[in-house]
Design an enzyme around this catalytic site. Structure first.
Site, short mmCIF file in Angstrom:
data_model
loop_
_atom_site.label_atom_id
_atom_site.label_comp_id
_atom_site.label_asym_id
_atom_site.label_seq_id
_atom_site.Cartn_x
_atom_site.Cartn_y
_atom_site.Cartn_z
N LYS A 10 0.81 -1.22 0.00
CA LYS A 10 0.00 0.00 0.00
C LYS A 10 0.85 1.28 0.00
O LYS A 10 2.04 1.23 0.30
CB LYS A 10 -0.95 -0.03 1.20
N TYR A 50 -12.36 -1.78 -4.86
CA TYR A 50 -12.97 -1.96 -3.54
C TYR A 50 -14.50 -1.85 -3.57
O TYR A 50 -15.12 -1.60 -2.53
CB TYR A 50 -12.39 -0.95 -2.55
N ASN A 113 -2.14 0.09 6.73
CA ASN A 113 -1.64 -1.17 7.26
C ASN A 113 -0.71 -1.92 6.30
O ASN A 113 -0.59 -3.14 6.38
CB ASN A 113 -2.80 -2.05 7.75
N HIS A 116 -2.11 -5.47 1.38
CA HIS A 116 -3.40 -6.10 1.13
C HIS A 116 -3.13 -7.49 0.59
O HIS A 116 -2.17 -7.69 -0.16
CB HIS A 116 -4.18 -5.30 0.07
N GLU A 127 -9.30 -10.06 -8.23
CA GLU A 127 -8.26 -9.05 -8.01
C GLU A 127 -7.12 -9.18 -9.02
O GLU A 127 -6.64 -8.17 -9.54
CB GLU A 127 -7.75 -9.13 -6.57
#
Length: 138
Positions: A10, A50, A113, A116, A127
């Site tokens: 990320k 998303y 975080n 992913h 994805e």
């Protein structure tokens, strides 16, 4: 039998210079990188990716964050790739992540975080197809 999963390093982790260390942890854990690319994405691309979360209160901040800087998109391969990557990543909230996990080492918060990873074979298929054309996969 080998399984494929999808992962993103990320924007927070890329910005902080953690890309190489995260890739090293992934390879050390036995994953093969079938395809990898670094790119910036638009908010619209993030919203499409998303879309499953579109009704959730965090959707706008998530898609804004994911389009805030370069990310590293990866297709990873190994036996039990999906479950093994989830374990390597650690809990979504880095405060709850086990020692030695990517999120414990490199994540700053629940939203920022670091990484992913797909949570199921169907998710991984969607994805991978969203970000990679067939000819890009080794």
């Amino acid at each position: 039998m080998s399984q494929r999963t999808f992962s993103i390093i990320k924007p927070d982790a890329v910005r902080k210079g953690y890309t190489a260390a995260i890739l090293a942890a992934i390879e050390k854990a036995g994953f093969q990188i079938a395809s990898i690319k670094k790119q910036s994405i638009s908010k619209a691309q993030a919203e499409g990716f998303y879309a499953v979360h579109s009704a959730r209160p965090f959707f706008d901040s998530l898609t804004t964050f994911m389009s805030s800087g370069p990310i590293v998109l990866m297709v990873l391969e190994k036996e039990n790739a999906i479950a093994d990557l989830r374990k390597l990543m650690g809990a979504t909230n880095p405060a709850n992540a086990e020692e030695g996990t990517i999120r414990k080492q490199f994540a700053g918060s629940i939203e920022e975080n670091a990484i992913h990873g797909s949570d199921a074979p169907e998710t991984a298929a969607f994805e991978i197809g969203y970000w990679f054309a067939g000819y890009e996969l080794v």
